[in-house]
Design a protein around this motif. Structure first.
Motif, PDB file in Angstrom:
ATOM      1  N   ASN A  45     -37.796  31.566 -76.088  1.00 39.45           N
ATOM      2  CA  ASN A  45     -39.196  31.643 -75.685  1.00 39.45           C
ATOM      3  C   ASN A  45     -39.389  32.368 -74.353  1.00 39.45           C
ATOM      4  OD1 ASN A  45     -41.954  31.177 -76.109  1.00 39.45           O
ATOM      5  ND2 ASN A  45     -41.916  29.271 -74.933  1.00 39.45           N
ATOM      6  N   VAL A  46     -38.695  33.514 -74.213  1.00 37.08           N
ATOM      7  CA  VAL A  46     -38.837  34.336 -73.005  1.00 37.08           C
ATOM      8  C   VAL A  46     -38.823  35.812 -73.412  1.00 37.08           C
ATOM      9  CG1 VAL A  46     -37.721  32.690 -71.460  1.00 37.08           C
ATOM     10  CG2 VAL A  46     -36.334  34.439 -72.600  1.00 37.08           C
ATOM     11  N   LYS A  47     -39.230  36.668 -72.487  1.00 37.52           N
ATOM     12  CA  LYS A  47     -39.132  38.102 -72.716  1.00 37.52           C
ATOM     13  C   LYS A  47     -37.663  38.523 -72.663  1.00 37.52           C
ATOM     14  CE  LYS A  47     -43.707  39.169 -70.833  1.00 37.52           C
ATOM     15  NZ  LYS A  47     -44.453  39.915 -69.788  1.00 37.52           N
ATOM     16  N   SER A  48     -37.319  39.565 -73.394  1.00 32.65           N
ATOM     17  CA  SER A  48     -35.922  39.976 -73.500  1.00 32.65           C
ATOM     18  C   SER A  48     -35.309  40.332 -72.146  1.00 32.65           C
ATOM     19  CB  SER A  48     -35.781  41.162 -74.462  1.00 32.65           C
ATOM     20  OG  SER A  48     -36.551  42.267 -74.007  1.00 32.65           O
ATOM     21  N   GLY A  49     -36.132  40.840 -71.215  1.00 40.18           N
ATOM     22  CA  GLY A  49     -35.622  41.208 -69.900  1.00 40.18           C
ATOM     23  C   GLY A  49     -35.162  40.022 -69.078  1.00 40.18           C
ATOM     24  N   LEU A  50     -35.520  38.806 -69.507  1.00 40.58           N
ATOM     25  CA  LEU A  50     -35.136  37.604 -68.772  1.00 40.58           C
ATOM     26  C   LEU A  50     -33.879  36.944 -69.337  1.00 40.58           C
ATOM     27  CD1 LEU A  50     -38.637  35.968 -68.129  1.00 40.58           C
ATOM     28  CD2 LEU A  50     -37.212  37.271 -66.538  1.00 40.58           C
ATOM     29  N   LEU A  51     -33.310  37.497 -70.417  1.00 43.71           N
ATOM     30  CA  LEU A  51     -32.091  36.931 -70.980  1.00 43.71           C
ATOM     31  C   LEU A  51     -30.899  37.219 -70.068  1.00 43.71           C
ATOM     32  CD1 LEU A  51     -32.415  37.948 -74.738  1.00 43.71           C
ATOM     33  CD2 LEU A  51     -32.902  35.718 -73.720  1.00 43.71           C
ATOM     34  N   ASN A 112     -31.279  24.222 -65.415  1.00 45.03           N
ATOM     35  CA  ASN A 112     -32.692  23.875 -65.586  1.00 45.03           C
ATOM     36  C   ASN A 112     -33.366  24.705 -66.682  1.00 45.03           C
ATOM     37  OD1 ASN A 112     -32.705  21.944 -63.470  1.00 45.03           O
ATOM     38  ND2 ASN A 112     -32.760  23.610 -61.992  1.00 45.03           N
ATOM     39  N   LYS A 113     -32.596  25.568 -67.350  1.00 44.43           N
ATOM     40  CA  LYS A 113     -33.129  26.393 -68.432  1.00 44.43           C
ATOM     41  C   LYS A 113     -32.340  26.118 -69.709  1.00 44.43           C
ATOM     42  CE  LYS A 113     -35.977  28.818 -65.782  1.00 44.43           C
ATOM     43  NZ  LYS A 113     -37.454  28.802 -65.957  1.00 44.43           N
ATOM     44  N   PRO A 114     -32.946  26.324 -70.876  1.00 44.30           N
ATOM     45  CA  PRO A 114     -32.195  26.130 -72.127  1.00 44.30           C
ATOM     46  C   PRO A 114     -31.146  27.210 -72.314  1.00 44.30           C
ATOM     47  CG  PRO A 114     -34.378  27.030 -72.573  1.00 44.30           C
ATOM     48  CD  PRO A 114     -34.349  26.706 -71.113  1.00 44.30           C
ATOM     49  N   HIS A 115     -30.137  26.894 -73.132  1.00 48.08           N
ATOM     50  CA  HIS A 115     -29.067  27.831 -73.462  1.00 48.08           C
ATOM     51  C   HIS A 115     -28.992  27.977 -74.974  1.00 48.08           C
ATOM     52  CE1 HIS A 115     -28.000  26.995 -69.330  1.00 48.08           C
ATOM     53  NE2 HIS A 115     -27.094  27.949 -69.368  1.00 48.08           N
ATOM     54  N   LEU A 116     -28.804  29.199 -75.426  1.00 43.58           N
ATOM     55  CA  LEU A 116     -28.668  29.503 -76.848  1.00 43.58           C
ATOM     56  C   LEU A 116     -27.189  29.645 -77.176  1.00 43.58           C
ATOM     57  CD1 LEU A 116     -30.150  30.300 -79.525  1.00 43.58           C
ATOM     58  CD2 LEU A 116     -29.991  32.663 -78.734  1.00 43.58           C
ATOM     59  N   ILE A 117     -26.710  28.878 -78.150  1.00 42.19           N
ATOM     60  CA  ILE A 117     -25.307  28.914 -78.542  1.00 42.19           C
ATOM     61  C   ILE A 117     -25.219  29.434 -79.971  1.00 42.19           C
ATOM     62  CG2 ILE A 117     -23.197  27.575 -78.886  1.00 42.19           C
ATOM     63  CD1 ILE A 117     -25.506  25.773 -76.838  1.00 42.19           C
ATOM     64  N   GLU A 118     -24.575  30.594 -80.141  1.00 40.07           N
ATOM     65  CA  GLU A 118     -24.374  31.190 -81.468  1.00 40.07           C
ATOM     66  C   GLU A 118     -22.906  31.003 -81.854  1.00 40.07           C
ATOM     67  OE1 GLU A 118     -25.949  35.293 -81.584  1.00 40.07           O
ATOM     68  OE2 GLU A 118     -26.765  34.809 -79.604  1.00 40.07           O
ATOM     69  N   ILE A 119     -22.669  30.273 -82.932  1.00 34.78           N
ATOM     70  CA  ILE A 119     -21.314  29.980 -83.375  1.00 34.78           C
ATOM     71  C   ILE A 119     -21.026  30.822 -84.609  1.00 34.78           C
ATOM     72  CG2 ILE A 119     -19.703  28.169 -84.058  1.00 34.78           C
ATOM     73  CD1 ILE A 119     -21.545  26.156 -82.672  1.00 34.78           C
ATOM     74  N   ASN A 120     -20.117  31.768 -84.453  1.00 29.27           N
ATOM     75  CA  ASN A 120     -19.822  32.743 -85.501  1.00 29.27           C
ATOM     76  C   ASN A 120     -18.659  32.227 -86.342  1.00 29.27           C
ATOM     77  OD1 ASN A 120     -19.178  34.968 -87.056  1.00 29.27           O
ATOM     78  ND2 ASN A 120     -19.345  36.428 -85.382  1.00 29.27           N
ATOM     79  N   ILE A 121     -19.008  31.721 -87.538  1.00 26.81           N
ATOM     80  CA  ILE A 121     -18.032  31.119 -88.437  1.00 26.81           C
ATOM     81  C   ILE A 121     -17.980  31.916 -89.733  1.00 26.81           C
ATOM     82  CG2 ILE A 121     -17.624  29.111 -89.929  1.00 26.81           C
ATOM     83  CD1 ILE A 121     -18.531  27.361 -87.692  1.00 26.81           C
ATOM     84  N   GLY A 122     -16.786  32.047 -90.294  1.00 29.19           N
ATOM     85  CA  GLY A 122     -16.638  32.684 -91.595  1.00 29.19           C
ATOM     86  C   GLY A 122     -16.125  31.687 -92.616  1.00 29.19           C
ATOM     87  N   LEU A 123     -16.563  31.840 -93.862  1.00 24.95           N
ATOM     88  CA  LEU A 123     -16.106  30.993 -94.955  1.00 24.95           C
ATOM     89  C   LEU A 123     -15.145  31.780 -95.828  1.00 24.95           C
ATOM     90  CD1 LEU A 123     -19.524  29.410 -96.021  1.00 24.95           C
ATOM     91  CD2 LEU A 123     -17.970  28.710 -94.190  1.00 24.95           C
ATOM     92  N   LEU A 124     -14.138  31.107 -96.345  1.00 26.24           N
ATOM     93  CA  LEU A 124     -13.185  31.774 -97.221  1.00 26.24           C
ATOM     94  C   LEU A 124     -13.888  32.274 -98.475  1.00 26.24           C
ATOM     95  CD1 LEU A 124     -10.191  32.448 -97.716  1.00 26.24           C
ATOM     96  CD2 LEU A 124     -10.013  30.269 -98.928  1.00 26.24           C
ATOM     97  N   LEU A 125     -13.650  33.520 -98.832  1.00 33.07           N
ATOM     98  CA  LEU A 125     -14.318  34.136 -99.976  1.00 33.07           C
ATOM     99  C   LEU A 125     -13.438  34.049-101.217  1.00 33.07           C
ATOM    100  CD1 LEU A 125     -15.790  37.325 -98.257  1.00 33.07           C
ATOM    101  CD2 LEU A 125     -16.981  35.209 -98.836  1.00 33.07           C
ATOM    102  N   ILE A 198     -22.991  32.623 -75.802  1.00 32.38           N
ATOM    103  CA  ILE A 198     -23.906  31.742 -75.079  1.00 32.38           C
ATOM    104  C   ILE A 198     -24.822  32.598 -74.209  1.00 32.38           C
ATOM    105  CG2 ILE A 198     -24.084  29.846 -73.429  1.00 32.38           C
ATOM    106  CD1 ILE A 198     -21.084  29.208 -74.408  1.00 32.38           C
ATOM    107  N   THR A 199     -26.126  32.431 -74.406  1.00 28.76           N
ATOM    108  CA  THR A 199     -27.127  33.185 -73.663  1.00 28.76           C
ATOM    109  C   THR A 199     -28.106  32.206 -73.041  1.00 28.76           C
ATOM    110  OG1 THR A 199     -26.956  34.912 -75.349  1.00 28.76           O
ATOM    111  CG2 THR A 199     -28.774  35.101 -73.789  1.00 28.76           C
ATOM    112  N   SER A 200     -28.588  32.519 -71.851  1.00 30.68           N
ATOM    113  CA  SER A 200     -29.594  31.666 -71.223  1.00 30.68           C
ATOM    114  C   SER A 200     -30.674  32.555 -70.598  1.00 30.68           C
ATOM    115  CB  SER A 200     -28.963  30.759 -70.177  1.00 30.68           C
ATOM    116  OG  SER A 200     -29.910  29.830 -69.689  1.00 30.68           O
ATOM    117  N   VAL A 201     -31.420  31.932 -69.706  1.00 34.11           N
ATOM    118  CA  VAL A 201     -32.537  32.591 -69.041  1.00 34.11           C
ATOM    119  C   VAL A 201     -32.218  32.731 -67.560  1.00 34.11           C
ATOM    120  CG1 VAL A 201     -35.003  32.473 -68.549  1.00 34.11           C
ATOM    121  CG2 VAL A 201     -34.111  31.529 -70.702  1.00 34.11           C
ATOM    122  N   MET A 202     -32.404  33.924 -67.031  1.00 36.68           N
ATOM    123  CA  MET A 202     -32.095  34.148 -65.616  1.00 36.68           C
ATOM    124  C   MET A 202     -33.169  33.522 -64.715  1.00 36.68           C
ATOM    125  SD  MET A 202     -30.507  37.990 -65.602  1.00 36.68           S
ATOM    126  CE  MET A 202     -31.948  38.794 -66.288  1.00 36.68           C
TER     127      MET A 202
END
Length: 202
Positions: A45-51, A112-125, A198-202
């Protein structure tokens, strides 16, 4: 929180192929697409320049400063160039291991700001693999767990968490996420962790 242990098991895909007694060409994992900058901005919920600049943890680089990845009961942890993802390495898990989990500890950009956590998982095909696996997450700040979440994870998506802003004192200045596989109905399924961003807000 799980106890971090030194890993002393399999370290190459060839070892894993031999252990599972399968043909090398059958050991392939799905790889979901990463979020775009616009999607990250919307989730925080922020502008991209604040990531903030993302912190990326992976088996090839499992510790950066105090931030770390720790693996509980993996079949394989590999940084080999011949691995399934040469840029990141991989940690492979079997659903037969009841306590298989990944612990993600990271120093917050701004607690004091939220953090976005992206967990990159693969499943056996495999042709007869189920369409989704079940995972459970816990998020910790200090000694207090944040409400837990369950995920039904498909091969074309990431597990995405938003770690809320925190105000209390942190243990070792870290925020911690625990990812655990959960009651999958079929045994001997493999899943692999490639990276955590992991990305947050500056």
């Amino acid at each position: 929180m799980p106890v971090k242990k030194k890993y002393d098991g399999l370290t190459s895909p060839d070892n894993l192929v031999n252990k599972l007694n399968i043909k090398p060409g059958l050991l392939k994992f799905s790889k979901p697409s990463e979020l775009t900058i616009a999607q990250r901005s919307k989730l925080l919920n922020v502008k991209s320049g604040l990531l903030s600049k993302p912190l990326i943890l992976c088996p090839n680089h499992s510790r950066i400063g105090k931030s770390y990845l720790a693996f509980n009961q993996p079949l394989l942890v590999s940084s080999s160039p011949q691995t399934f993802s040469p840029d990141t390495g991989c940690a492979v898990f079997n659903t037969n291991a009841a306590d298989a989990s990944v612990e993600i500890g990271f120093v917050p950009v701004n607690a004091n700001k939220p953090h976005l956590i992206e967990i990159n998982i693969g499943l056996l095909l495999f042709d007869k693999m189920p369409k989704s696996y079940q995972f459970h997450t816990k998020m910790f700040t200090g000694e207090n767990p944040i409400p837990e979440k369950d995920f039904s994870f498909n091969s074309d998506q990431q597990i995405v968490l938003v770690f809320p802003a925190v105000t209390q004192k942190l243990n070792d200045d870290l925020l911690v996420v625990e990812l655990t596989q959960k009651g999958n109905p079929v045994n001997d399924l493999l899943w692999a962790l490639f990276s955590v961003k992991i990305t947050s807000v500056m």
